[in-house]
Motif scaffolding. Structure first.
Motif, PDB file in Angstrom:
ATOM      1  N   UNK A 181       0.939  -1.218   0.069  1.00 39.27           N
ATOM      2  CA  UNK A 181      -0.046   0.009  -0.079  1.00 39.27           C
ATOM      3  C   UNK A 181       0.879   1.335   0.020  1.00 39.27           C
ATOM      4  N   UNK A 182       2.071   1.337   0.843  1.00 36.55           N
ATOM      5  CA  UNK A 182       2.678   2.567   1.075  1.00 36.55           C
ATOM      6  C   UNK A 182       3.406   2.672  -0.512  1.00 36.55           C
ATOM      7  N   UNK A 183       3.785   1.611  -1.134  1.00 36.84           N
ATOM      8  CA  UNK A 183       4.507   1.787  -2.531  1.00 36.84           C
ATOM      9  C   UNK A 183       3.544   2.540  -3.357  1.00 36.84           C
ATOM     10  N   UNK A 184       2.328   1.703  -3.576  1.00 35.77           N
ATOM     11  CA  UNK A 184       1.367   2.116  -4.218  1.00 35.77           C
ATOM     12  C   UNK A 184       0.967   3.820  -4.057  1.00 35.77           C
ATOM     13  N   UNK A 185       0.998   4.392  -3.090  1.00 41.04           N
ATOM     14  CA  UNK A 185       0.754   5.680  -2.528  1.00 41.04           C
ATOM     15  C   UNK A 185       1.873   6.585  -3.053  1.00 41.04           C
ATOM     16  N   UNK A 186       2.930   6.031  -3.403  1.00 37.22           N
ATOM     17  CA  UNK A 186       3.743   6.835  -3.727  1.00 37.22           C
ATOM     18  C   UNK A 186       4.366   6.639  -5.150  1.00 37.22           C
ATOM     19  N   UNK A 187       3.703   6.294  -5.949  1.00 32.41           N
ATOM     20  CA  UNK A 187       4.333   6.058  -7.328  1.00 32.41           C
ATOM     21  C   UNK A 187       3.828   6.940  -8.195  1.00 32.41           C
ATOM     22  N   UNK A 188       2.886   7.947  -7.729  1.00 32.88           N
ATOM     23  CA  UNK A 188       2.386   9.164  -8.642  1.00 32.88           C
ATOM     24  C   UNK A 188       3.421   9.824  -9.543  1.00 32.88           C
ATOM     25  N   UNK A 189       4.518  10.069  -9.313  1.00 31.78           N
ATOM     26  CA  UNK A 189       5.518  10.837 -10.074  1.00 31.78           C
ATOM     27  C   UNK A 189       6.139  10.030 -10.989  1.00 31.78           C
ATOM     28  N   UNK A 190       5.809   8.590 -10.856  1.00 38.14           N
ATOM     29  CA  UNK A 190       6.822   7.676 -11.866  1.00 38.14           C
ATOM     30  C   UNK A 190       6.185   7.627 -13.016  1.00 38.14           C
ATOM     31  N   UNK A 191       6.436   8.324 -14.052  1.00 37.84           N
ATOM     32  CA  UNK A 191       5.869   8.455 -15.416  1.00 37.84           C
ATOM     33  C   UNK A 191       6.357   7.053 -16.678  1.00 37.84           C
ATOM     34  N   UNK A 192       7.593   6.795 -15.915  1.00 35.47           N
ATOM     35  CA  UNK A 192       8.206   5.747 -17.180  1.00 35.47           C
ATOM     36  C   UNK A 192       8.141   4.455 -16.649  1.00 35.47           C
ATOM     37  N   UNK A 193       7.398   4.039 -15.649  1.00 36.54           N
ATOM     38  CA  UNK A 193       6.890   2.748 -15.446  1.00 36.54           C
ATOM     39  C   UNK A 193       5.529   2.701 -15.561  1.00 36.54           C
ATOM     40  N   UNK A 194       4.973   1.367 -15.774  1.00 37.24           N
ATOM     41  CA  UNK A 194       3.476   0.953 -15.558  1.00 37.24           C
ATOM     42  C   UNK A 194       3.371  -0.087 -14.824  1.00 37.24           C
ATOM     43  N   UNK A 195       2.699   0.082 -13.683  1.00 39.96           N
ATOM     44  CA  UNK A 195       2.519  -1.249 -12.604  1.00 39.96           C
ATOM     45  C   UNK A 195       1.359  -1.657 -13.270  1.00 39.96           C
ATOM     46  N   UNK A 196       1.751  -3.160 -13.721  1.00 38.61           N
ATOM     47  CA  UNK A 196       0.782  -3.746 -14.528  1.00 38.61           C
ATOM     48  C   UNK A 196      -0.224  -5.090 -13.541  1.00 38.61           C
ATOM     49  N   UNK A 197       0.606  -5.207 -12.405  1.00 37.85           N
ATOM     50  CA  UNK A 197      -0.043  -6.192 -11.630  1.00 37.85           C
ATOM     51  C   UNK A 197       0.991  -6.709 -10.554  1.00 37.85           C
ATOM     52  N   UNK A 198       0.644  -7.921 -10.046  1.00 37.09           N
ATOM     53  CA  UNK A 198       1.606  -8.599  -8.757  1.00 37.09           C
ATOM     54  C   UNK A 198       1.979  -9.911  -9.283  1.00 37.09           C
ATOM     55  N   UNK A 199       3.089 -10.293  -8.484  1.00 41.70           N
ATOM     56  CA  UNK A 199       3.701 -11.392  -8.785  1.00 41.70           C
ATOM     57  C   UNK A 199       3.973 -12.115  -7.092  1.00 41.70           C
ATOM     58  N   UNK A 200       3.858 -13.369  -7.248  1.00 40.89           N
ATOM     59  CA  UNK A 200       4.087 -14.090  -5.814  1.00 40.89           C
ATOM     60  C   UNK A 200       4.595 -15.226  -6.241  1.00 40.89           C
ATOM     61  N   UNK A 201       5.231 -15.873  -5.111  1.00 40.17           N
ATOM     62  CA  UNK A 201       5.795 -17.446  -5.048  1.00 40.17           C
ATOM     63  C   UNK A 201       5.183 -18.212  -3.729  1.00 40.17           C
ATOM     64  N   UNK A 202       4.561 -19.099  -4.074  1.00 44.25           N
ATOM     65  CA  UNK A 202       3.929 -19.866  -2.764  1.00 44.25           C
ATOM     66  C   UNK A 202       5.231 -20.885  -2.232  1.00 44.25           C
ATOM     67  N   UNK A 203       4.864 -21.221  -1.110  1.00 43.95           N
ATOM     68  CA  UNK A 203       5.871 -22.135  -0.313  1.00 43.95           C
ATOM     69  C   UNK A 203       6.252 -23.400  -1.244  1.00 43.95           C
ATOM     70  N   UNK A 204       7.467 -23.662  -0.996  1.00 46.05           N
ATOM     71  CA  UNK A 204       7.818 -24.962  -1.568  1.00 46.05           C
ATOM     72  C   UNK A 204       7.505 -26.096  -0.585  1.00 46.05           C
TER      73      UNK A 204
END
Ligand SMILES: *Cc1c(COP(=O)(O)O)cnc(C)c1O
Length: 229
Positions: A141-164
């Motif tokens: 949430x903190x990251x998402x609220x602070x990305x406003x000025x970053x115009x050369x990236x596009x946040x497309x989604x999320x990534x995760x890895x489950x436990x082995x």
């Protein structure tokens, strides 16, 4: 010798055809994870139609990229250090596994230098293991609220890895948790000014469960290329 020459083809294209058919039907994107595998193996899969490839190491992806056709879509799926972003920024198609604002700021800077907008996925920590990288929900949430000025990236989604683990229910619970965060962000898209389209979860051992739990992009290595040494 002739019979033997077949043995050097390590790519399992029967597995590929089965997997790609299943994924196409479900509109899930396959990222073929080619880390540690030779360029010839990547070319074999390219020749049967695969375009999205995933690599974990900056030096390796930077070495392979110029040796393969220009329309390969290179996904960086490893843990990326800020000081190495510059080596992949000119060509990388998508960076999975972004887990800090500092890294996002650097990707933004290098993307701008290359006159590009680089698509990224934020990595969320969903596994029980302490060692796995990723943001917890609050950090996300903190990251998402602070990305406003970053115009050369596009946040497309999320990534995760489950436990082995062989415990399928644990894996399922972790993927379900990631999907719930994904849905929550999209529900609040007015606040974040962002609509996520890509949920990168699922590897060779758990991709079927990941798809049942809402994955839109799976990262599969050993099922296609054989075990890594
Ligand atoms: C290596 C790797 C994969 C692929 O793993 P397999 O088990 O070989 O399918 C997927 N995602 C990440 C982040 C990886 O490092």
């Amino acid at each position: 010798m002739e019979a033997n020459s077949n043995l050097v083809i390590m790519v399992n294209d029967t597995a590929y055809k089965t997997i790609i058919k299943e994924l196409d039907e479900k509109k899930v994107t396959l990222v073929a994870v080619s880390k540690t595998k030779p360029v010839a193996d990547i070319k074999d899969l390219y020749d049967v139609g695969q375009r999205d490839f995933g690599e974990n190491y900056v030096q390796e992806i930077a070495e392979k990229q110029p040796l393969l056709p220009a329309d390969v879509r290179w996904h960086f799926i490893g843990h990326l250090q800020s000081n190495k972003v510059k080596y992949i920024a000119p060509f990388v198609y998508m960076i999975h596994g972004v887990d800090s604002l500092k890294l996002l700021v650097e990707i933004n800077k290098q993307a701008a230098k290359n006159s590009r907008i680089i698509p990224v996925l934020l990595q969320v920590h969903i596994a029980q293991e302490e060692t796995k990288f990723g943001l917890d929900e609050k950090e996300l949430d903190d990251v998402l609220l602070n990305t406003g000025g970053l115009t050369s990236i596009a946040i497309k989604g999320l990534m995760g890895m489950a436990s082995f683990t062989d415990d399928k229910e644990t894996v399922r619970t972790e993927f379900r948790y990631l999907k719930s965060i994904f849905d929550k962000i999209n529900k609040n898209s007015a606040t974040h000014h962002l609509l996520l389209t890509t949920l990168s979860m699922g590897m060779s051992a758990d991709y079927a469960i990941a798809i049942e739990e809402g994955s839109t992009m799976v990262r599969i290595g050993s099922l296609l290329f054989g075990k890594r040494g």
